[in-house]
Enzyme design. Sequence first.
Site, PDB file in Angstrom:
ATOM      1  CG  HIS A  67      48.540  47.874  32.055  1.00  0.00           C
ATOM      2  ND1 HIS A  67      47.634  46.480  32.386  1.00  0.00           N
ATOM      3  CD2 HIS A  67      49.450  47.220  33.169  1.00  0.00           C
ATOM      4  CE1 HIS A  67      47.540  45.061  33.560  1.00  0.00           C
ATOM      5  NE2 HIS A  67      49.281  46.493  33.705  1.00  0.00           N
ATOM      6  CG  ASN A  75      54.067  42.700  32.986  1.00  0.00           C
ATOM      7  OD1 ASN A  75      55.529  42.030  32.500  1.00  0.00           O
ATOM      8  ND2 ASN A  75      54.461  43.538  33.843  1.00  0.00           N
ATOM      9  CB  VAL A  97      45.541  44.555  36.046  1.00  0.00           C
ATOM     10  CG1 VAL A  97      44.155  45.499  35.753  1.00  0.00           C
ATOM     11  CG2 VAL A  97      45.922  44.761  37.754  1.00  0.00           C
ATOM     12  CG  HIS A 104      53.429  48.270  34.114  1.00  0.00           C
ATOM     13  ND1 HIS A 104      53.696  48.743  34.650  1.00  0.00           N
ATOM     14  CD2 HIS A 104      53.273  47.752  33.073  1.00  0.00           C
ATOM     15  CE1 HIS A 104      52.329  47.836  35.720  1.00  0.00           C
ATOM     16  NE2 HIS A 104      52.558  46.982  34.287  1.00  0.00           N
ATOM     17  CD  GLN A 108      47.650  40.957  31.280  1.00  0.00           C
ATOM     18  OE1 GLN A 108      47.732  40.637  30.334  1.00  0.00           O
ATOM     19  NE2 GLN A 108      47.022  42.239  30.911  1.00  0.00           N
ATOM     20  CG  ASP A 158      51.794  50.383  39.389  1.00  0.00           C
ATOM     21  OD1 ASP A 158      51.472  49.673  38.301  1.00  0.00           O
ATOM     22  OD2 ASP A 158      51.334  50.641  40.598  1.00  0.00           O
TER      23      ASP A 158
HETATM   24  P1  5GP Z   1      50.861  43.911  36.034  1.00  0.00           P
HETATM   25  O1  5GP Z   1      51.316  43.071  36.637  1.00  0.00           O
HETATM   26  O2  5GP Z   1      49.035  43.460  35.450  1.00  0.00           O
HETATM   27  O3  5GP Z   1      51.808  44.470  34.233  1.00  0.00           O
HETATM   28  O4  5GP Z   1      50.502  45.162  36.364  1.00  0.00           O
HETATM   29  C1  5GP Z   1      49.703  44.986  37.114  1.00  0.00           C
HETATM   30  C2  5GP Z   1      50.023  47.431  37.836  1.00  0.00           C
HETATM   31  O5  5GP Z   1      48.343  48.055  38.020  1.00  0.00           O
HETATM   32  C3  5GP Z   1      50.670  46.471  39.195  1.00  0.00           C
HETATM   33  O6  5GP Z   1      51.422  47.438  38.895  1.00  0.00           O
HETATM   34  C4  5GP Z   1      50.090  47.182  40.318  1.00  0.00           C
HETATM   35  O7  5GP Z   1      50.817  48.047  41.106  1.00  0.00           O
HETATM   36  C5  5GP Z   1      48.860  48.164  39.607  1.00  0.00           C
HETATM   37  N1  5GP Z   1      47.824  48.430  39.909  1.00  0.00           N
HETATM   38  C6  5GP Z   1      46.392  47.525  40.556  1.00  0.00           C
HETATM   39  N2  5GP Z   1      45.681  47.891  40.751  1.00  0.00           N
HETATM   40  C7  5GP Z   1      45.364  48.732  40.971  1.00  0.00           C
HETATM   41  C8  5GP Z   1      44.712  50.652  41.750  1.00  0.00           C
HETATM   42  O8  5GP Z   1      43.575  49.754  41.873  1.00  0.00           O
HETATM   43  N3  5GP Z   1      44.766  51.352  41.282  1.00  0.00           N
HETATM   44  C9  5GP Z   1      46.690  51.834  39.892  1.00  0.00           C
HETATM   45  N4  5GP Z   1      46.013  53.041  40.264  1.00  0.00           N
HETATM   46  N5  5GP Z   1      47.102  50.377  40.560  1.00  0.00           N
HETATM   47  C10 5GP Z   1      46.749  49.929  39.898  1.00  0.00           C
END
Ligand code: 5GP
Length: 115
Positions: free
Chosen positions: A99, A86, A95, A101, A93, A30
Amino acid sequence: MSDCIFCRIAAGEIPAKKLYEDEHVLAFHDINPVAPVHFLVIPKLHVPSMAELGPEHVEVMGQVMTTVARLARENGCGEGFRTIINTGRVGRQEVYHLHVHVLGGPDVLPAMLKR
Ligand code: 5GP
Ligand code: ZN
């Protein structure tokens, strides 16, 4: 799906610190870790969120989850870890490419609660 950041990472268009990759699954660190170990495991196939999963995804999601288990073992999470998926607005959520975590280290309880 060129507007999806995780599809672009899977396609090699955006760099990421990759932990594992095969034909169907990708794991990478992440970009904003909230625990000493914090990586993401995704199906390369674009599925927006867990809410869109159907019978056609059983095999790839099995591969995602077994990859979580193996990479957790291999990355110092032998005493346990937290997995978070998420989903949607209510699930906060950010992204919209499914995915998992994986959070590990001495104290992951407060991580990712997004209060
Ligand atoms: P969500 O809230 O959608 O479950 O979490 C998205 C996760 O993707 C976040 O923890 C954020 O730090 C990670 N993330 C967002 N953009 C990027 C990226 O460009 N590269 C990487 N490695 N992680 C990302
Ligand atoms: Zn995508």
